[in-house]
Design a protein around this motif. Structure first.
Motif, PDB file in Angstrom:
ATOM      1  N   GLY A  70       0.782  -1.293   0.097  1.00 39.66           N
ATOM      2  CA  GLY A  70       0.047  -0.006   0.086  1.00 39.66           C
ATOM      3  C   GLY A  70       0.905   1.219  -0.145  1.00 39.66           C
ATOM      4  O   GLY A  70       0.201   2.347   0.026  1.00 39.66           O
ATOM      5  N   VAL A  71       2.113   0.998  -0.017  1.00 41.92           N
ATOM      6  CA  VAL A  71       2.954   2.232  -0.103  1.00 41.92           C
ATOM      7  C   VAL A  71       3.582   2.525  -1.366  1.00 41.92           C
ATOM      8  O   VAL A  71       4.093   1.573  -1.924  1.00 41.92           O
ATOM      9  N   LYS A  72       3.383   3.642  -1.822  1.00 44.87           N
ATOM     10  CA  LYS A  72       3.944   4.165  -3.174  1.00 44.87           C
ATOM     11  C   LYS A  72       5.445   4.967  -2.801  1.00 44.87           C
ATOM     12  O   LYS A  72       5.378   5.677  -1.841  1.00 44.87           O
ATOM     13  N   VAL A  73       6.116   4.610  -3.484  1.00 49.38           N
ATOM     14  CA  VAL A  73       7.979   5.049  -3.359  1.00 49.38           C
ATOM     15  C   VAL A  73       8.014   5.786  -4.746  1.00 49.38           C
ATOM     16  O   VAL A  73       7.961   5.094  -5.625  1.00 49.38           O
ATOM     17  N   LYS A  74       8.696   7.079  -4.665  1.00 44.18           N
ATOM     18  CA  LYS A  74       9.269   7.712  -5.830  1.00 44.18           C
ATOM     19  C   LYS A  74      10.608   8.338  -5.455  1.00 44.18           C
ATOM     20  O   LYS A  74      10.771   8.834  -4.485  1.00 44.18           O
ATOM     21  N   VAL A  75      11.735   7.582  -6.181  1.00 44.10           N
ATOM     22  CA  VAL A  75      13.023   8.126  -5.526  1.00 44.10           C
ATOM     23  C   VAL A  75      13.203   8.994  -6.980  1.00 44.10           C
ATOM     24  O   VAL A  75      13.350   8.829  -8.081  1.00 44.10           O
ATOM     25  N   VAL A  76      14.071  10.080  -6.708  1.00 41.95           N
ATOM     26  CA  VAL A  76      14.302  10.999  -7.489  1.00 41.95           C
ATOM     27  C   VAL A  76      15.680  11.344  -7.241  1.00 41.95           C
ATOM     28  O   VAL A  76      16.216  11.860  -6.287  1.00 41.95           O
ATOM     29  N   VAL A  77      16.529  11.092  -8.112  1.00 45.99           N
ATOM     30  CA  VAL A  77      18.034  11.313  -8.032  1.00 45.99           C
ATOM     31  C   VAL A  77      18.232  12.808  -8.512  1.00 45.99           C
ATOM     32  O   VAL A  77      18.104  12.918  -9.809  1.00 45.99           O
ATOM     33  N   GLN A  78      18.641  13.421  -7.667  1.00 47.91           N
ATOM     34  CA  GLN A  78      18.841  14.870  -7.793  1.00 47.91           C
ATOM     35  C   GLN A  78      19.831  15.414  -8.790  1.00 47.91           C
ATOM     36  O   GLN A  78      21.058  14.533  -9.126  1.00 47.91           O
ATOM     37  N   ARG A  79      19.653  16.205  -9.791  1.00 51.24           N
ATOM     38  CA  ARG A  79      20.654  16.551 -10.900  1.00 51.24           C
ATOM     39  C   ARG A  79      21.081  17.971 -10.522  1.00 51.24           C
ATOM     40  O   ARG A  79      20.096  18.984  -9.964  1.00 51.24           O
ATOM     41  N   ARG A  80      22.307  18.239 -10.758  1.00 45.34           N
ATOM     42  CA  ARG A  80      22.928  19.438 -10.393  1.00 45.34           C
ATOM     43  C   ARG A  80      22.345  20.789 -10.883  1.00 45.34           C
ATOM     44  O   ARG A  80      22.283  21.842 -10.617  1.00 45.34           O
ATOM     45  N   ASP A  81      21.821  20.462 -12.004  1.00 43.26           N
ATOM     46  CA  ASP A  81      21.068  21.736 -13.041  1.00 43.26           C
ATOM     47  C   ASP A  81      19.700  21.867 -12.768  1.00 43.26           C
ATOM     48  O   ASP A  81      19.082  22.442 -13.781  1.00 43.26           O
ATOM     49  N   THR A  82      19.078  21.127 -11.884  1.00 40.93           N
ATOM     50  CA  THR A  82      17.613  20.976 -11.932  1.00 40.93           C
ATOM     51  C   THR A  82      17.211  21.531 -10.630  1.00 40.93           C
ATOM     52  O   THR A  82      17.599  21.377  -9.381  1.00 40.93           O
ATOM     53  N   ILE A  83      16.027  22.447 -10.677  1.00 38.65           N
ATOM     54  CA  ILE A  83      15.415  22.821  -9.380  1.00 38.65           C
ATOM     55  C   ILE A  83      13.805  21.829  -9.343  1.00 38.65           C
ATOM     56  O   ILE A  83      13.213  21.887 -10.159  1.00 38.65           O
ATOM     57  N   TYR A  84      13.627  21.292  -8.206  1.00 41.04           N
ATOM     58  CA  TYR A  84      12.598  20.414  -8.098  1.00 41.04           C
ATOM     59  C   TYR A  84      11.388  21.278  -6.999  1.00 41.04           C
ATOM     60  O   TYR A  84      11.693  21.820  -6.163  1.00 41.04           O
ATOM     61  N   PHE A  85      10.062  21.112  -7.660  1.00 42.86           N
ATOM     62  CA  PHE A  85       9.027  21.406  -6.993  1.00 42.86           C
ATOM     63  C   PHE A  85       8.264  20.318  -6.552  1.00 42.86           C
ATOM     64  O   PHE A  85       7.751  19.520  -7.460  1.00 42.86           O
ATOM     65  N   THR A  86       7.734  20.033  -5.253  1.00 43.32           N
ATOM     66  CA  THR A  86       6.991  19.083  -4.843  1.00 43.32           C
ATOM     67  C   THR A  86       5.632  19.774  -4.532  1.00 43.32           C
ATOM     68  O   THR A  86       5.945  20.515  -3.462  1.00 43.32           O
ATOM     69  N   ILE A  87       4.649  19.349  -5.173  1.00 43.25           N
ATOM     70  CA  ILE A  87       3.428  20.310  -4.949  1.00 43.25           C
ATOM     71  C   ILE A  87       2.530  19.292  -4.263  1.00 43.25           C
ATOM     72  O   ILE A  87       2.206  18.251  -4.840  1.00 43.25           O
ATOM     73  N   PRO A  88       2.007  19.786  -3.250  1.00 40.86           N
ATOM     74  CA  PRO A  88       0.935  18.990  -2.437  1.00 40.86           C
ATOM     75  C   PRO A  88      -0.189  18.799  -3.221  1.00 40.86           C
ATOM     76  O   PRO A  88      -0.494  19.591  -4.044  1.00 40.86           O
ATOM     77  N   PRO A  89      -1.012  17.669  -3.018  1.00 42.36           N
ATOM     78  CA  PRO A  89      -2.435  17.376  -3.709  1.00 42.36           C
ATOM     79  C   PRO A  89      -3.275  18.654  -3.302  1.00 42.36           C
ATOM     80  O   PRO A  89      -3.252  19.015  -2.389  1.00 42.36           O
ATOM     81  N   ALA A  90      -4.204  18.628  -4.379  1.00 44.52           N
ATOM     82  CA  ALA A  90      -5.251  19.579  -4.159  1.00 44.52           C
ATOM     83  C   ALA A  90      -6.556  19.080  -3.697  1.00 44.52           C
ATOM     84  O   ALA A  90      -6.384  17.580  -4.161  1.00 44.52           O
TER      85      ALA A  90
END
Length: 120
Positions: free
Chosen positions: A41-61
């Protein structure tokens, strides 16, 4: 695994390009391959950070048709581990994250016990 899940995962991703690609593509199977069982029941997302990228994690609406929530709608926790690993976790999933981390520690303890027995 040493029991420090985040450190071991980061080290493996930094040193094994095939694993790094796999953990982004299929994190549950990749984690299983290193002895970490993701609770059902757990969903996992792994994001390997890139040096040239900005990440936005947007909460659900919230669905406009849904009844008002009984708890804060977009409450997230931000955890940092050893200064190199960041978790962004919905509060409702916090205990599932703890179960995942504890499973990694239990696997490490099991491996240490097997090693000690083998060397006696």
């Amino acid at each position: 695994m040493s029991g420090d899940f985040e450190r071991e995962l980061t080290k493996r991703i930094w040193t094994d390009d095939a694993f790094a690609a796999r953990v982004e593509r299929d994190p549950v199977e990749a984690l299983k391959s290193i002895g970490v069982e993701v609770p059902s029941g757990v969903k996992v997302k792994v994001v390997v950070q890139r040096r040239d990228t900005i990440y936005f994690t947007i909460p659900p609406a919230r669905d406009p048709q849904a009844p008002p929530p009984t708890a804060p709608l977009n409450q997230f926790d931000l955890w940092s581990s050893a200064g190199l690993f960041v978790w962004v976790v919905p509060v409702a999933a916090k205990f599932k994250l703890l179960a995942l981390r504890n499973a990694a520690r239990a696997e490490a303890d099991h491996e240490r016990t097997r090693f000690r027995r083998a060397t006696l």
